[in-house]
Design a protein around this motif. Structure first.
Motif, short mmCIF file in Angstrom:
data_model
loop_
_atom_site.label_atom_id
_atom_site.label_comp_id
_atom_site.label_asym_id
_atom_site.label_seq_id
_atom_site.Cartn_x
_atom_site.Cartn_y
_atom_site.Cartn_z
N LYS A 43 0.82 -1.22 0.00
CA LYS A 43 0.00 0.00 0.00
C LYS A 43 0.85 1.27 0.00
O LYS A 43 0.41 2.32 -0.45
N HIS A 46 1.35 2.75 -3.46
CA HIS A 46 0.18 3.18 -4.24
C HIS A 46 0.23 4.70 -4.46
O HIS A 46 -0.69 5.44 -4.09
N VAL A 51 2.44 3.70 -9.64
CA VAL A 51 1.30 3.22 -10.45
C VAL A 51 1.66 3.26 -11.93
O VAL A 51 1.37 2.33 -12.69
#
Length: 311
Positions: A43, A46, A51
């Motif tokens: 996480k 992210h 990305v």
């Protein structure tokens, strides 16, 4: 059916080429899948930059899937491909190349906002906007290349040999008896569209360099985050431009083997370079990958130790 360029190798050489090529393809798959899994599962990664890196890796897998499986079969069988197969292969490889350029342009924009507008970065690069950017980085190339391919469908052909290891629209276009005007128009539009990408990337770097000149901290940030992008952008641009120039202006006197290599260098180098550069250069990605490797090493040692005790 189309016939494609021949491979001037003996059976032993074909076997060696098959082994080397499949090893290269496996490295591409392992490298790109590793980064994809690391970014998805963590996480903390992210963030827009990671990305986009993940998006670039997905596209590398998509593009190489349009070439390598068919190439492995062609090494030991007649080099032919159906009309539908040719159109599909050309579409996959062309659209993947265009997707690469779109994603690299997005990455340049992300770095521009981070360096030139740091205070508004989180309000500009929100999750919703990043999702929209990623969506259009696929939608536009896929749509544009579909239009390019569709304008070739059903045109009368005055030949059936493609002097290349895989199908490209330009080669099919040259086989048409009368060049379709729609395809010419779409091709020029696509070239202008991606020339705009190139201008945009240059513009972002001009502004980033101007901004970083005023601060050592910004210059360090520029080198750390933009160097991987510059390496990947340079590798991609060089290989694609070399291929485009060769396919249109290449000499017919060079050897067939060199001709074949010139055709596939853009499918060999960038898909492997991208995960290596980003995996080693970006601190968070490198740390996560090294942690995973350490965990697996420890687990292997524990298993071997417990197995030894049982014995």
């Amino acid at each position: 059916m189309f016939t494609m360029s021949a491979l001037e190798f003996s059976l032993e050489q074909r076997i060696a080429l098959f082994a080397a090529t499949i090893l290269w393809y496996l490295m591409i798959l392992v490298g790109n899948f590793t980064l994809i899994i690391v970014v998805i599962t963590d996480k903390h990664l992210h963030e827009p930059m990671y990305v986009f890196v993940c998006d670039l890796c997905v596209n590398s897998i998509y593009g190489t899937a349009g070439f390598f499986p068919k190439f492995f079969v062609d090494l030991f069988s007649p080099r032919v491909i159906s009309y539908a197969g040719c159109m599909l292969q050309g579409y996959v490889i062309h659209s993947s190349t265009c997707c690469d350029f779109s994603i690299l342009a997005l990455m340049a924009y992300d770095r521009y906002v981070a360096i030139c507008q740091p205070l508004s970065y989180h309000s500009v690069m929100t999750k919703q906007k990043v999702s929209v950017f990623v969506f259009f980085s696929w939608l536009l190339p896929l749509t544009l290349m579909f239009m390019n391919t569709a304008t070739l469908l059903g045109t009368a052909l005055c030949g059936s040999h493609i002097n290349r290891l895989y199908c490209v629209n330009w080669m099919v276009f040259r086989l048409t008896c009368s060049p379709p005007i729609a395809n010419v128009a779409v091709s020029y539009f696509n070239m202008l569209f991606y020339f705009g990408h190139a201008i945009f990337i240059v513009w972002t770097y001009i502004y980033m360099i101007r901004t970083c000149k005023l601060s050592r901290e910004n210059m360090g940030k520029f080198i750390h985050t933009c160097l991987p992008h510059l390496v990947c952008l340079g590798t991609f641009s060089f290989t694609v431009l070399l291929d485009l120039l060769y396919i249109r202006f290449g000499s017919a006197t060079i050897s067939q083997n060199l001709n074949n290599f010139m055709a596939i260098e853009n499918l060999l180098i960038p898909p492997l370079i991208n995960p290596l550069v980003y995996g080693f250069q970006l601190t968070k990605l490198r740390a996560k990958i090294l942690n995973l490797l350490k965990i697996k090493t420890k687990e292997a040692k524990i298993k071997s130790a417990t197995g030894y005790r049982k014995d």
